[in-house]
Motif scaffolding. Structure first.
Motif, PDB file in Angstrom:
ATOM      1  N   SER A  92      44.022  -0.025  77.246  1.00  0.00           N
ATOM      2  CA  SER A  92      43.694   1.104  78.132  1.00  0.00           C
ATOM      3  C   SER A  92      44.802   1.338  79.154  1.00  0.00           C
ATOM      4  O   SER A  92      45.111   2.484  79.501  1.00  0.00           O
ATOM      5  N   GLU A 104      38.790   3.576  81.718  1.00  0.00           N
ATOM      6  CA  GLU A 104      38.417   2.416  82.536  1.00  0.00           C
ATOM      7  C   GLU A 104      39.175   1.140  82.149  1.00  0.00           C
ATOM      8  O   GLU A 104      39.283   0.790  80.978  1.00  0.00           O
ATOM      9  N   THR A 112      36.415  -1.109  76.713  1.00  0.00           N
ATOM     10  CA  THR A 112      36.432   0.121  75.906  1.00  0.00           C
ATOM     11  C   THR A 112      35.557  -0.105  74.682  1.00  0.00           C
ATOM     12  O   THR A 112      35.859  -0.953  73.851  1.00  0.00           O
ATOM     13  N   GLU A 131      42.853   5.107  71.863  1.00  0.00           N
ATOM     14  CA  GLU A 131      42.612   3.663  71.979  1.00  0.00           C
ATOM     15  C   GLU A 131      41.392   3.331  71.132  1.00  0.00           C
ATOM     16  O   GLU A 131      40.320   3.903  71.316  1.00  0.00           O
TER      17      GLU A 131
HETATM   18 MG   LIG Z   1      40.297  -0.766  76.921  1.00  0.00          MG
END
Ligand SMILES: [Mg+2]
Ligand SMILES: Nc1nc2c(ncn2[C@@H]2O[C@H](COP(=O)(O)OP(=O)(O)OP(=O)(O)O)[C@@H](O)[C@H]2O)c(=O)[nH]1
Length: 312
Positions: A92, A104, A112, A131
Motif C-alpha cells: 500500500s 490505508e 488491504t 494492489e
Molecule cells: Mg496493503
C-alpha cells in the motif's frame, strides 16, 4: 366450446398470478397462461404481454444464478500493473507513492483485504495500478491469481529474500513466472489460459541489503526509479500528437517493437486524416537529430516524437 373453456381457465390463472409474490410461481403460472388459446381479444392481448413478462422473469432468474462474486470482475484496464507480495511488505505504501492514492497503511498484516485500484501517469502514459491483497500460505483464491495472470507487469514487495522465494513459489503454483525483462512480441501473445505465462517483474523493498538473483531490486521509497522501471517493463513507444497547434497531453501508445510510420499513426487515428494529409512536422525526442523536420507518410516515428499534422 373448448375455446370458451380456455377463457375461463385464463381468468382463473390471471387471478392467481395477481396474488403470488414468488418468481418461480409466477413463471409457472405464466407458462400455463401462454399455452392457453383464449378467444376474448382482451385475453389475447394479455397473453402477448404475459409472454414478454415470462421471458423477462426467466432472464432475471438465470442472471441471479450466474452472479459473479469476484471483486476483480469489474476492473477494466488497458495497461495493468499489479503490486503483490506477502502481508505487511509495503504494497500500500508503494501504491500510494506511485499514484498519490490514499489507501490505508497499518502495522497489522492483511490491512488491504480487497483489490485497491489506482491510476498513475508515467511519461504521459496512464497505467492502472492495483494492489492485490497479500499472498499467503494455503491461499486458494483463484480469482486473485487469475487477475495476476492478466496483468502486464508485476511488482513484488518483500521484506526479506525468503519472502521473495515464497512469493515466487505461490506464483509458480499458478504457472506465473516473473522475469526481469520486458516480453518479446511473441511472448506478448501468450494468453492467460492454463499454460505457463511469463510476467515482466521487479522487486521492491525497504531493505537496501536484499538481493534477488537476476532481478532488479528497487527501493519502495524511490518513486522515480520504480516509475522508470515500470516504463521499461511495459516496453512501449509514445507518439505525441499536435492537432490545430495544440499538443495532446496523452500520447498514442504502441508496442515498442512495432514500426510506426506517419501513415500508421494517421490510420490509427482517423482515416479522413490520410486523405487531407499534406505533410507532418516532427519534433524529435532524440537529441542527436535536428530538432524539427518535415516528413511524409513513410517516415518512421520514435518513442517520444511529437507529430504535427499539416492537412489541406
Ligand atoms: Mg496493503
Ligand atoms: N521496515 C520498514 N517498514 C516500514 C517502512 N515504512 C513503513 N513501514 C511499515 O510497514 C507496514 C506495512 O505497510 P503497508 O504499506 O500497509 O504494507 P502492505 O503490504 O500493504 O500490508 P497489507 O495490506 O496488510 O498486506 C506499515 O505499518 C509501516 O509502518 C520502512 O521504511 N521500513
Amino acid at each position: 366450446m373448448k375455446k370458451i373453456h380456455h377463457d375461463i381457465e385464463f381468468t382463473v390463472l390471471r387471478k392467481k398470478l395477481k396474488n403470488t409474490g414468488s418468481i418461480e410461481e409466477k413463471i409457472s403460472l405464466l407458462e400455463q397462461l401462454v399455452t392457453l388459446q383464449p378467444r376474448n381479444p382482451k385475453n389475447l392481448a394479455l397473453r402477448r404481454k404475459y409472454r414478454e413478462e415470462m421471458d423477462t422473469l426467466r432472464l432475471k432468474k438465470t442472471s441471479k444464478k450466474s452472479v459473479t462474486v469476484s471483486p476483480y470482475d469489474g476492473i477494466h484496464y488497458k495497461r495493468l500493473m499489479v503490486i503483490i507480495g506477502e502481508a505487511n511488505t509495503g504494497k500500500s505504501t508503494l501504491l500510494n507513492r506511485l499514484t498519490g492514492g490514499d489507501v490505508e497503511i497499518k502495522d497489522t498484516p492483511y490491512t488491504t483485504y480487497k483489490p485497491e485500484v489506482q491510476m498513475m501517469i508515467v511519461k504521459g502514459v496512464s497505467i492502472q495500478v492495483v494492489e492485490v491483497p497479500a499472498l499467503f500460505l494455503g491461499d486458494t483464491d483463484t480469482a486473485k491469481y487469475r487477475f495476476i495472470r492478466n496483468a502486464d507487469v508485476i511488482c513484488i514487495c518483500v521484506k526479506s529474500r525468503d519472502e521473495y522465494d515464497s512469493s515466487f513459489k505461490k506464483l509458480m503454483k499458478y504457472s506465473i513466472i516473473p522475469v526481469n525483462e520486458p516480453l518479446s512480441a511473441e511472448k506478448k501473445q501468450q494468453k492467460a489460459g492454463t499454460e505457463i505465462v511469463e510476467k515482466p517483474a521487479m522487486v521492491a523493498t525497504w531493505d537496501p541489503n536484499i538481493e534477488v538473483p537476476d532481478f532488479i531490486v528497487l527501493d519502495i521509497n524511490d518513486k522515480d526509479s520504480v516509475s522508470d522501471r515500470i516504463y521499461e517493463l511495459f516496453n512501449i513507444k509514445r507518439i505525441f500528437l499536435a492537432l490545430h497547434g495544440e499538443i495532446q497531453e496523452h500520447p498514442r501508445v504502441f508496442p515498442a517493437e512495432q514500426e510506426v510510420t506517419v501513415y500508421d499513426l494517421l490510420n490509427s487515428l482517423d482515416k479522413r486524416l490520410i486523405k487531407r494529409f499534406k505533410r507532418a512536422k516532427i519534433i524529435h525526442n532524440n537529441p542527436s537529430v535536428p530538432d524539427t523536420q518535415s516528413a511524409g507518410f513513410e517516415y518512421t516515428l520514435n518513442d517520444g516524437d511529437m507529430v504535427e499534422i499539416i492537412s489541406s
